[in-house]
Design an enzyme around this catalytic site. Structure first.
Site, PDB file in Angstrom:
ATOM      1  N   GLY A   1      -0.117   4.257  -0.083  1.00 25.64           N
ATOM      2  CA  GLY A   1      -1.020   5.587   0.492  1.00 25.64           C
ATOM      3  C   GLY A   1      -0.223   6.238   1.672  1.00 25.64           C
ATOM      4  O   GLY A   1       1.161   6.049   1.783  1.00 25.64           O
ATOM      5  N   ALA A   2      -0.917   7.032   2.567  1.00 25.04           N
ATOM      6  CA  ALA A   2      -0.136   7.921   3.428  1.00 25.04           C
ATOM      7  C   ALA A   2       0.522   6.958   4.415  1.00 25.04           C
ATOM      8  O   ALA A   2       1.641   7.377   4.889  1.00 25.04           O
ATOM      9  CB  ALA A   2      -1.279   8.777   4.134  1.00 25.04           C
TER      10      ALA A   2
ATOM     11  N   ASN B   1     -15.498  10.491  13.787  1.00 28.16           N
ATOM     12  CA  ASN B   1     -15.822  10.170  12.471  1.00 28.16           C
ATOM     13  C   ASN B   1     -17.108  10.022  11.710  1.00 28.16           C
ATOM     14  O   ASN B   1     -17.379  10.486  10.867  1.00 28.16           O
ATOM     15  CB  ASN B   1     -14.770   8.988  12.328  1.00 28.16           C
ATOM     16  CG  ASN B   1     -13.157   8.851  12.429  1.00 28.16           C
ATOM     17  OD1 ASN B   1     -12.834   9.507  13.414  1.00 28.16           O
ATOM     18  ND2 ASN B   1     -12.551   8.510  11.608  1.00 28.16           N
TER      19      ASN B   1
ATOM     20  N   LYS C   1      -9.223   3.365  20.909  1.00 29.54           N
ATOM     21  CA  LYS C   1      -9.361   4.155  19.692  1.00 29.54           C
ATOM     22  C   LYS C   1     -10.753   4.503  19.104  1.00 29.54           C
ATOM     23  O   LYS C   1     -11.018   5.621  18.812  1.00 29.54           O
ATOM     24  CB  LYS C   1      -8.215   3.679  18.703  1.00 29.54           C
ATOM     25  CG  LYS C   1      -7.868   4.864  17.751  1.00 29.54           C
ATOM     26  CD  LYS C   1      -6.634   4.549  16.797  1.00 29.54           C
ATOM     27  CE  LYS C   1      -6.040   6.002  16.124  1.00 29.54           C
ATOM     28  NZ  LYS C   1      -6.657   6.135  14.881  1.00 29.54           N
TER      29      LYS C   1
ATOM     30  N   ASN D   1     -12.877   7.293  17.498  1.00 23.09           N
ATOM     31  CA  ASN D   1     -13.362   7.382  16.120  1.00 23.09           C
ATOM     32  C   ASN D   1     -14.752   7.137  15.907  1.00 23.09           C
ATOM     33  O   ASN D   1     -15.358   7.771  14.917  1.00 23.09           O
ATOM     34  CB  ASN D   1     -12.471   6.265  15.569  1.00 23.09           C
ATOM     35  CG  ASN D   1     -10.917   6.556  15.105  1.00 23.09           C
ATOM     36  OD1 ASN D   1     -10.200   5.559  15.437  1.00 23.09           O
ATOM     37  ND2 ASN D   1     -10.485   7.704  14.828  1.00 23.09           N
TER      38      ASN D   1
ATOM     39  N   GLY E   1       0.728  -1.272  -0.165  1.00 19.65           N
ATOM     40  CA  GLY E   1      -0.027   0.027  -0.143  1.00 19.65           C
ATOM     41  C   GLY E   1       0.757   1.273   0.010  1.00 19.65           C
ATOM     42  O   GLY E   1       1.681   1.643   0.904  1.00 19.65           O
TER      43      GLY E   1
ATOM     44  N   GLU F   1     -14.560   3.591   5.799  1.00 22.73           N
ATOM     45  CA  GLU F   1     -14.238   2.200   6.310  1.00 22.73           C
ATOM     46  C   GLU F   1     -15.567   1.911   7.441  1.00 22.73           C
ATOM     47  O   GLU F   1     -15.322   1.584   8.486  1.00 22.73           O
ATOM     48  CB  GLU F   1     -12.938   2.185   7.055  1.00 22.73           C
ATOM     49  CG  GLU F   1     -11.794   2.369   6.281  1.00 22.73           C
ATOM     50  CD  GLU F   1     -10.354   2.306   7.022  1.00 22.73           C
ATOM     51  OE1 GLU F   1      -9.578   1.538   6.917  1.00 22.73           O
ATOM     52  OE2 GLU F   1     -10.269   3.402   7.710  1.00 22.73           O
TER      53      GLU F   1
ATOM     54  N   GLY G   1       1.332   3.531   4.745  1.00 27.71           N
ATOM     55  CA  GLY G   1       2.534   2.708   4.276  1.00 27.71           C
ATOM     56  C   GLY G   1       3.784   3.432   3.905  1.00 27.71           C
ATOM     57  O   GLY G   1       4.803   3.300   3.979  1.00 27.71           O
TER      58      GLY G   1
ATOM     59  N   SER H   1     -10.791  11.654   8.962  1.00 33.90           N
ATOM     60  CA  SER H   1     -10.257  10.841   7.764  1.00 33.90           C
ATOM     61  C   SER H   1     -11.715  10.457   7.098  1.00 33.90           C
ATOM     62  O   SER H   1     -11.438  10.322   5.811  1.00 33.90           O
ATOM     63  CB  SER H   1      -9.357   9.893   8.043  1.00 33.90           C
ATOM     64  OG  SER H   1      -9.739   8.783   8.963  1.00 33.90           O
TER      65      SER H   1
END
Lengths: 318, 318
Positions: free
Chosen positions: A18-19, A200, A192, A196, A16, A275, A21, A263
């Site tokens: 993305g940010a 989120n 967490k 979230n 991955g 997600e 990885g 996010s």
């Protein structure tokens, strides 16, 4: 696989680009580790121009080893998985060329379900999970903007920390990444989620609000607190003890933060997949199966499912 | 004011030239009643070109008496109020020229709070309320499209039906409007809220869904049922007995309806104010004050408040 099996000088794959990885894999590469990036859309850019990290902890422009097929990387000692949970379905086909008998899998992902999914396909023994507390964006192919924080909370899927857990944490620590070993990965994931799930989730369904706008509204702040209490109750029913007064403390810590777009809201607004199952669906189902009363969490999950599906439909029409 | 005081050949004012006032006032005028419309934006059009009703129950093009100042109408025996709850604040200044000592006020409005508001300003004795079960739109100034249904459920604010209640109902019945006298106005209001709270609310916060789309989603259908159960529990705590199995029956009755966009969703999408306080806020507060546990209703209210406020803010920026 014995505890001592995590070798010095491990061969590492990062799945991955993305940010997540790019940043964490990039920090390891920067500090001399043998890191190989498995990339798709960013492959040509990173192969030709390297990986760029812009960060308050130090910029880096790195020539890195990368490939667009796992076969071109081959077996590694550690595979760091930095994709979104919504892409986990791709892993059973993607990972096998990267694995030898003792390869460890480190899943850097929020939410629930991914660890079990990897364990089901590749064996529980090799699975570790990590939670990233970091503000980070991939702003262009091969370009990672790290804005703030950066800690990884690391744990074993199948139980208490081992030597290998601490070895991996030390490797991150030596590479400019704060990394904390968690006595319980599951408890850390629920901890967490207490933040979230309300922030989120409400950021999306309450009309596109940042954290400051949510807490500026007394009714929404109360709802944040109630959602946190439900999530905490779910965690406790499942045997995970979380700190006392966690909701109060998290709200108090969030209030002085700068207005922060979650996010999930950024994903939603950009038309990217949110997600939903890992952050709301799976926690909701597990809490309910354990007998917790979580009406607001369930409602938030259903509303997110619906608004995301409507958004996807309206995109298809465009 | 004695029960017998509602006169034959009453002088009637209609406040509000939207769909509700235009349709029901128009039907009364069509059938020979002495009706005077108090209009604002539609005044010139109706004065010059009359009021047009397009309806499966019969079209009508009516020359009607209208005014843009209440003083030009003067005292009436009945004032039919067909404005949205969000405009009730205007009534204390608007109504006095229309009143004599015995003038009755009939509030054709959904939700809670309007009856009490009128009672507080003008005396409980003269207040009646009505619930309209009707699909109707004002499609242009002075033009009312009646699509389906039309029943008014009519009740007294201060208690059981009286002679005057039945007289007003008969007047509507004689004017092509089905009108039912309710033994309890408050119970009738809660009964209708059992439908409006979930369907109108979810139609907005679940991503802009019609009734068919809501019921096509098993998770949202369950949420509709749970919200209906909460609203019913609130009503019961307040002493209003509603039919057994009401949620099941309402969902079963809604399923075969054509895909229907709720009025709240139409208002929201068009950037008009949604009646959030009367349909969600006031019922939520009353249910909670009576000791009912209504977490989903409260969450729905908070989310609606927030998305409507965000929508208003984004409109201001345009």
């Amino acid at each position: 696989m014995a505890d001592s099996s995590f070798p010095a000088g491990p061969r590492i794959a990062v799945v991955g680009g993305g940010a997540i990885g790019g940043y964490y894999g990039g920090r390891l590469a920067e500090h001399g580790h043998d890191v190989h990036f498995l990339l798709r859309s960013d492959f040509a850019q990173v192969r030709d121009h390297g990986l760029q990290i812009i960060s308050p902890d130090g910029d880096a422009h790195l020539r890195v080893s990368c490939a667009d097929r796992a076969e071109d990387i081959g077996p590694c000692d550690l595979v760091i998985i930095g994709i979104k949970a919504t892409s986990n379905d791709a892993l059973p086909a993607l990972l096998p060329p990267l694995l030898h008998e003792g390869t460890l899998l480190l899943l850097l992902q929020n939410g629930l379900g991914g660890d079990e999914y990897l364990a089901g396909h590749f064996g529980a023994e090799r699975v570790l999970g990590g939670l990233c507390f970091v503000c980070i964006n991939r702003t262009a192919p091969g370009v990672i903007h790290h804005l703030a924080q950066g800690r990884i909370s690391l744990g074993e899927f199948s139980g208490a920390p081992r030597d290998r857990t601490r070895q991996i944490a030390a490797m991150f620590q030596d590479s400019k990444v704060d990394c904390k070993v968690e006595p319980s990965l599951a408890a850390a994931r629920w901890h967490k989620l207490v933040w979230n799930i309300p922030f989120n989730g409400l950021s999306v369904v309450a009309g596109g609000l940042d954290t400051a706008a949510i807490l500026a509204d007394a009714g929404l702040e109360k709802l944040v607190h109630e959602l946190m209490t439900e999530v905490r109750e779910g965690a406790e029913r499942l045997g995970h003890t979380l700190p006392e007064h966690l909701a109060d403390a998290m709200i108090a810590n969030t209030r002085p933060m700068q207005a922060y777009k979650t996010s999930s809201l950024l994903d939603f607004e950009a038309g990217r997949e949110v997600e939903i199952e890992s952050i709301w669906g799976e926690p909701c189902r597990r809490a309910q199966a354990a007998g917790a009363n979580v009406p607001r969490l369930e409602m938030l999950y259903e509303l997110l499912r619906s608004v995301a599906a409507e958004k996807a439909r309206s995109r298809c029409k465009e």
